[in-house]
Design a protein around this motif. Structure first.
Motif, PDB file in Angstrom:
ATOM      1  N   UNK A 166      -2.176   3.623  11.907  1.00 51.71           N
ATOM      2  CA  UNK A 166      -1.040   2.720  12.090  1.00 51.71           C
ATOM      3  C   UNK A 166       0.262   3.502  12.252  1.00 51.71           C
ATOM      4  N   UNK A 167       0.425   4.587  11.481  1.00 51.11           N
ATOM      5  CA  UNK A 167       1.647   5.390  11.565  1.00 51.11           C
ATOM      6  C   UNK A 167       1.790   6.034  12.931  1.00 51.11           C
ATOM      7  N   UNK A 168       0.694   6.589  13.446  1.00 51.27           N
ATOM      8  CA  UNK A 168       0.717   7.222  14.769  1.00 51.27           C
ATOM      9  C   UNK A 168       0.987   6.188  15.851  1.00 51.27           C
ATOM     10  N   UNK A 169       0.331   5.025  15.744  1.00 53.11           N
ATOM     11  CA  UNK A 169       0.510   3.966  16.746  1.00 53.11           C
ATOM     12  C   UNK A 169       1.931   3.424  16.744  1.00 53.11           C
ATOM     13  N   UNK A 170       2.539   3.339  15.564  1.00 54.60           N
ATOM     14  CA  UNK A 170       3.896   2.805  15.459  1.00 54.60           C
ATOM     15  C   UNK A 170       4.959   3.872  15.687  1.00 54.60           C
ATOM     16  N   UNK A 171       4.568   5.132  15.645  1.00 52.66           N
ATOM     17  CA  UNK A 171       5.519   6.212  15.818  1.00 52.66           C
ATOM     18  C   UNK A 171       6.459   6.387  14.641  1.00 52.66           C
ATOM     19  N   UNK A 172       5.942   6.164  13.422  1.00 55.26           N
ATOM     20  CA  UNK A 172       6.768   6.290  12.219  1.00 55.26           C
ATOM     21  C   UNK A 172       6.190   7.374  11.312  1.00 55.26           C
ATOM     22  N   UNK A 173       7.001   7.931  10.428  1.00 57.48           N
ATOM     23  CA  UNK A 173       6.508   8.986   9.533  1.00 57.48           C
ATOM     24  C   UNK A 173       5.650   8.431   8.394  1.00 57.48           C
ATOM     25  N   UNK A 174       4.902   9.325   7.788  1.00 56.87           N
ATOM     26  CA  UNK A 174       4.171   9.044   6.547  1.00 56.87           C
ATOM     27  C   UNK A 174       5.017   9.571   5.397  1.00 56.87           C
ATOM     28  N   UNK A 175       5.200   8.747   4.359  1.00 56.39           N
ATOM     29  CA  UNK A 175       5.943   9.202   3.181  1.00 56.39           C
ATOM     30  C   UNK A 175       5.010   9.125   1.968  1.00 56.39           C
ATOM     31  N   UNK A 176       4.555  10.272   1.463  1.00 51.52           N
ATOM     32  CA  UNK A 176       3.679  10.266   0.289  1.00 51.52           C
ATOM     33  C   UNK A 176       4.463   9.948  -0.994  1.00 51.52           C
ATOM     34  N   UNK A 177       3.840   9.179  -1.861  1.00 55.44           N
ATOM     35  CA  UNK A 177       4.395   8.898  -3.186  1.00 55.44           C
ATOM     36  C   UNK A 177       3.297   9.206  -4.193  1.00 55.44           C
ATOM     37  N   UNK A 178       3.577  10.080  -5.124  1.00 56.32           N
ATOM     38  CA  UNK A 178       2.541  10.518  -6.062  1.00 56.32           C
ATOM     39  C   UNK A 178       2.924  10.193  -7.500  1.00 56.32           C
TER      40      UNK A 178
END
Length: 248
Positions: A166-178
């Protein structure tokens, strides 16, 4: 006795949040910011579990814009730890069975979250495609647990690729939260259950990935989060050691 009192108080608080949150969210029906408001309401319950929770955010988090947030999913205590990290205009993706949880199910629906039919792979894939479209159309961010289930002490489980597709298709970054490890760290009969750290990491650019390489992106994010969780666990251990030394 302490455990019973805690459970009673937590159940009452959760029911109140669900009832009041449902009314609030019906007034702002499926407003994308409802989810973050409710998540922070639940996230403020951590003292009832004898926890001290530190929430760490990047200084420029307000400027991140649309993104897909991914978190590690440990157990039910996530509701009072990592849930506080959900940002405005962010909705989550959850399994359809959540709808049938008393009080919580209707709250989850009315706040505008997205239900995923995990039993039907074609529908699940279609949901990811729809999410990618909604992110830009409705100016949304998405919160997902890419492990797909609670890890329950098994470490960070392998990631499913839906969030990354979904991130690649939408062209948005991934933000990890740990979130640091909570498995077997909480005893409801113990007054003080120590410290937990929840941390939002820097955005990961997805522009260099394609639908064919989403597995590489998932692996990269998994390794990054796994390393950071281990670092947070060491920090927690040192914190408690220093605390014990100062009290000796």
């Amino acid at each position: 006795m302490l455990k019973l009192v805690r459970i009673l108080i937590v159940v009452i608080c959760c029911i109140l949040i669900c009832v009041l949150g449902t009314i609030y969210s019906f007034i702002r029906f499926k407003n994308p910011s409802n989810v973050g408001v409710m998540a922070r309401w639940f996230g403020r319950l951590y003292p009832l579990f004898g926890l001290q929770v530190e929430h760490r955010f990047p200084e420029n988090k307000e400027n991140f814009g649309r993104a897909i947030y991914i978190g590690n999913h440990q157990n039910n205590y996530d509701m009072v730890t990592i849930s506080y990290m959900v940002q405005p205009r962010t909705v989550s993706v959850g399994k359809k069975s959540l709808m049938w949880i008393p009080f919580f199910g209707i709250l989850y629906w009315v706040t505008g979250n997205v239900f995923l039919d995990r039993e039907n792979r074609s529908k699940a894939h279609g949901t990811m495609t729809q999410l990618a479209e909604r992110i830009n159309k409705d100016n949304l961010s998405i919160w997902m647990f890419p492990e797909g289930t609670r890890s329950r002490g098994r470490g960070l489980l392998p990631f499913k690729t839906g969030a990354f597709y979904a991130a690649v298709a939408a062209g948005v970054p991934i933000i990890p939260v740990v979130c640091s490890t909570t498995h077997n760290k909480i005893n409801l009969n113990r007054w003080d259950n120590g410290k937990v750290i929840c941390e939002m990491m820097a955005p990961i650019d997805t522009s260099g990935y394609s639908k064919e390489t989403v597995r590489d992106l998932a692996t990269y994010c998994h390794d990054l989060m796994e390393k950071r969780i281990a670092e947070l666990d060491v920090e927690i251990m040192q914190f408690h050691q220093n605390k014990e030394s100062s009290n000796a």
